[in-house]
Design an enzyme around this catalytic site. Structure first.
Site, PDB file in Angstrom:
ATOM      1  CE  LYS A  28      -1.758   1.559   4.091  1.00  0.00           C
ATOM      2  NZ  LYS A  28      -1.389   2.933   4.367  1.00  0.00           N
ATOM      3  CG  ASN A  29       2.265   2.668   3.539  1.00  0.00           C
ATOM      4  OD1 ASN A  29       1.107   3.005   3.271  1.00  0.00           O
ATOM      5  ND2 ASN A  29       2.665   2.398   4.770  1.00  0.00           N
ATOM      6  NE  ARG A 101       0.282  12.174   6.873  1.00  0.00           N
ATOM      7  CZ  ARG A 101       0.660  13.338   7.343  1.00  0.00           C
ATOM      8  NH1 ARG A 101      -0.193  14.110   7.949  1.00  0.00           N
ATOM      9  NH2 ARG A 101       1.880  13.750   7.208  1.00  0.00           N
ATOM     10  CG  ASP A 125      -4.058   5.692   9.883  1.00  0.00           C
ATOM     11  OD1 ASP A 125      -5.052   5.030   9.601  1.00  0.00           O
ATOM     12  OD2 ASP A 125      -3.015   5.704   9.214  1.00  0.00           O
ATOM     13  CG  ASP A 316       3.304   1.211   9.677  1.00  0.00           C
ATOM     14  OD1 ASP A 316       2.303   1.889   9.846  1.00  0.00           O
ATOM     15  OD2 ASP A 316       4.339   1.637   9.128  1.00  0.00           O
TER      16      ASP A 316
HETATM   17  N1  EPU Z   1       6.352  14.456  10.910  1.00  0.00           N
HETATM   18  C1  EPU Z   1       6.439  15.778  11.267  1.00  0.00           C
HETATM   19  N2  EPU Z   1       6.367  16.707  10.268  1.00  0.00           N
HETATM   20  C2  EPU Z   1       6.200  16.374   8.969  1.00  0.00           C
HETATM   21  C3  EPU Z   1       6.122  15.023   8.615  1.00  0.00           C
HETATM   22  C4  EPU Z   1       6.193  14.071   9.616  1.00  0.00           C
HETATM   23  O1  EPU Z   1       6.588  16.107  12.437  1.00  0.00           O
HETATM   24  O2  EPU Z   1       6.168  17.292   8.125  1.00  0.00           O
HETATM   25  C5  EPU Z   1       6.462  13.438  11.966  1.00  0.00           C
HETATM   26  C6  EPU Z   1       5.164  12.644  12.118  1.00  0.00           C
HETATM   27  O3  EPU Z   1       4.231  13.321  12.922  1.00  0.00           O
HETATM   28  C7  EPU Z   1       5.650  11.361  12.741  1.00  0.00           C
HETATM   29  C8  EPU Z   1       7.027  11.169  12.074  1.00  0.00           C
HETATM   30  O4  EPU Z   1       7.408  12.456  11.585  1.00  0.00           O
HETATM   31  O5  EPU Z   1       5.837  11.544  14.113  1.00  0.00           O
HETATM   32  C9  EPU Z   1       7.047  10.166  10.943  1.00  0.00           C
HETATM   33  O6  EPU Z   1       6.095  10.506   9.953  1.00  0.00           O
HETATM   34  P1  EPU Z   1       6.307  10.162   8.411  1.00  0.00           P
HETATM   35  O7  EPU Z   1       6.199  11.413   7.633  1.00  0.00           O
HETATM   36  O8  EPU Z   1       7.529   9.327   8.265  1.00  0.00           O
HETATM   37  O9  EPU Z   1       5.026   9.247   8.131  1.00  0.00           O
HETATM   38  P2  EPU Z   1       4.026   9.328   6.921  1.00  0.00           P
HETATM   39  O10 EPU Z   1       4.730   9.530   5.652  1.00  0.00           O
HETATM   40  O11 EPU Z   1       2.925  10.227   7.283  1.00  0.00           O
HETATM   41  C10 EPU Z   1       4.179   6.753   6.405  1.00  0.00           C
HETATM   42  C11 EPU Z   1       3.235   5.601   6.299  1.00  0.00           C
HETATM   43  C12 EPU Z   1       2.722   5.191   7.668  1.00  0.00           C
HETATM   44  C13 EPU Z   1       3.915   4.839   8.526  1.00  0.00           C
HETATM   45  C14 EPU Z   1       4.897   6.018   8.591  1.00  0.00           C
HETATM   46  C15 EPU Z   1       6.164   5.722   9.361  1.00  0.00           C
HETATM   47  C16 EPU Z   1       2.206   5.963   4.174  1.00  0.00           C
HETATM   48  C17 EPU Z   1       0.971   6.268   3.421  1.00  0.00           C
HETATM   49  N3  EPU Z   1       2.099   5.979   5.488  1.00  0.00           N
HETATM   50  O12 EPU Z   1       3.437   7.838   6.962  1.00  0.00           O
HETATM   51  O13 EPU Z   1       1.919   4.028   7.456  1.00  0.00           O
HETATM   52  O14 EPU Z   1       3.462   4.533   9.836  1.00  0.00           O
HETATM   53  O15 EPU Z   1       5.283   6.393   7.237  1.00  0.00           O
HETATM   54  O16 EPU Z   1       6.842   4.675   8.782  1.00  0.00           O
HETATM   55  O17 EPU Z   1       3.241   5.679   3.602  1.00  0.00           O
HETATM   56  C18 EPU Z   1       0.007   2.667   7.653  1.00  0.00           C
HETATM   57  O18 EPU Z   1       0.362   2.102   6.618  1.00  0.00           O
HETATM   58  O19 EPU Z   1      -0.926   2.245   8.374  1.00  0.00           O
HETATM   59  C19 EPU Z   1       0.705   3.878   8.074  1.00  0.00           C
HETATM   60  C20 EPU Z   1       0.200   4.723   8.958  1.00  0.00           C
END
Ligand code: EPU
Length: 431
Positions: A28-29, A101, A125, A316
């Site tokens: 998915k990601n 998201r 989420d 995750d």
């Molecule tokens: N963060 C910030 N500022 C930003 C971006 C992120 O503070 O501008 C913080 C977030 O709040 C969090 C941390 O950085 O504390 C990590 O966030 P990240 O940006 O890495 O996560 P994401 O891209 O929003 C993806 C996956 C998530 C997975 C995370 C961490 C997708 C669609 N989602 O989210 O997957 O948990 O990386 O590996 O790729 C899931 O599949 O269920 C899921 C939530």
């Protein structure tokens, strides 16, 4: 007036050990970002190994809103065709974006392609705040004007310019947005402290096959040689990597239920630290050419673990690890370093008799011999899957409501577990 369908349930009963082969779908990601990347160039794309999950449908809806044609191949169930027109409308509307998201990753490619982009602030989420400050700061450093106003991220640029961006934290989404914007910047961009997840490597490979010049894929320093425009990029075909989180779900189910399973398609090299943790707990795992063979011979031992960006143990995986520890022997401490709010499912596990204490970003899990099946609620995708896993180790039925969340990330969790011999089925809550 249309009557809303009753919320979906998953009903799990514990019982026999799991046995057989289960195949993991595409990640998915990864696929959601590949779909966003198609916005960079006009043409016809074919993505293979695409999971039929709700989030893919939502991203398809978003691409259609921007002007693309998206349809499933009529013969190949896991193949998605995307036709990107010469002109796209670089606006991602609230009514779609608020539902998932990952939609925020259209920001980088739309800005790169059109010089402007409006993306409603994403939803997602239910595990705490998910800011976009690193996305905004990074794009600003590449020469865009970015504002968060009226619930939208609004970005504009005459010309993106290559530069060095050091991420404060290796954010997956920020790395992806910057990577996709940088392919259209003039000159070289270096993204330091970039996220290294396999899904980012997959995105780099896709962008390279579209003609992007990227080095350092899979490392924390990405270098992108931008040509000042997206016009030299071309449509490409790509096969999505397997979903390591889905694979982890099946390994966790096996850990709780015991037995022997082959997780076909799973990449051991993408899940090394998780596999090491599971081995420490007493499972026997072997990476094979086309999957992971796993045996869970007895009640597992507890371990401590902390979530970290890749190659660390992914956040995750944590709900599954907590579910496994709930019936393991001994005490395990789990520390969450990415999303501090990601412990909501713990209250649900407690309803099932789990002995878990949380303090800030730690959970202390004291394993009990057996959980006790109970009605529980899934607050997000992984929580729903983890409660299903926990139900396999419970006496009596576990009835998970709001299980529709699971369909955002799993094509057929219930059917797959059933095929391994688990006593699990879907149901509808009575209204
Ligand atoms: N963060 C910030 N500022 C930003 C971006 C992120 O503070 O501008 C913080 C977030 O709040 C969090 C941390 O950085 O504390 C990590 O966030 P990240 O940006 O890495 O996560 P994401 O891209 O929003 C993806 C996956 C998530 C997975 C995370 C961490 C997708 C669609 N989602 O989210 O997957 O948990 O990386 O590996 O790729 C899931 O599949 O269920 C899921 C939530």
């Amino acid at each position: 007036m249309a009557v809303e369908p009753a919320p979906e349930q998953i009903i799990v009963s514990s019982g026999s050990p799991l046995e057989g082969t289960v195949r993991v779908t595409g990640a998915k990601n990864s696929v959601l970002k590949l779909m966003a990347a198609t916005l960079l160039a006009e043409g016809s794309y074919r993505l293979s190994n695409v999971p039929r999950i709700v989030d893919v449908n939502l991203m398809a809806e978003l691409l259609r809103a921007v002007g693309c044609r998206v349809q499933w191949d009529t013969n190949h169930t896991a193949e998605l065709h995307i036709d990107v027109p010469a002109e796209i409308t670089p606006v991602a509307p609230y009514n779609i974006v608020e539902r998932f998201r990952a939609s925020v990753v259209v920001l980088g490619p739309m800005l790169a392609r059109c010089g402007e982009a409006t993306v409603a602030l994403p939803g997602g989420d239910d595990f705490g705040p998910r800011p976009v400050d690193m996305h905004v700061r990074g794009l600003t450093e590449l020469g865009a004007q970015v504002e968060v106003v009226h619930g939208n991220i609004e970005a504009f640029t005459e010309q993106l310019l290559g530069g060095r961006v050091v991420l404060e934290f290796p954010s997956v989404g920020a790395t992806e947005n910057l990577l996709m914007a940088a392919v259209a910047a003039k000159g070289i961009t270096v993204i330091d402290n970039a996220a290294r997840e396999p899904e980012i490597f997959d995105l780099c490979c896709f962008l390279q096959s579209m003609g992007a010049v990227i080095s350092g894929a899979g490392t924390s320093t990405l270098m992108i040689e931008g040509a000042g425009t997206t016009q030299w990029l071309q449509a490409a075909d790509h096969t999505v990597i397997p979903d390591r989180i889905v694979a982890a779900t099946y390994l966790a189910a096996l850990g709780v239920a015991s037995g022997e399973v082959f997780v076909e398609g799973a990449r051991y090299d993408h899940m090394e630290l998780l596999c090491a943790k599971l081995a420490e707990m007493g499972m026997i795992l072997t990476g094979e050419a086309d999957g992971i063979r796993a045996i869970s011979p007895r009640r597992l031992d507890s371990v401590d673990c902390s979530t970290l960006p890749y190659p660390g143990v992914a956040t995750d995986y944590k709900p599954f690890l907590v579910a496994m520890l709930a019936t393991a022997s001994g005490v395990g401490i789990v520390t969450e370093n990415l999303f501090p709010g990601r412990f909501r499912y713990v209250d649900e596990l407690r309803r099932m008799g789990a002995d878990i204490r949380t303090d800030a970003h730690h959970a202390v899990v004291r394993g009990v011999e057996r959980l006790s099946g109970a009605p529980v609620r899934a607050h997000d995708i992984r929580a729903g899957a983890a409660l299903t896993v926990a139900g396999l180790g419970a006496e009596g039925p576990t009835i998970i409501t709001d299980a529709h969340h699971v369909r955002r990330g799993y094509e057929n969790l219930v059917g797959d577990l059933e095929s391994l011999g688990a006593d699990v089925r879907t149901g509808q809550a009575s209204t």
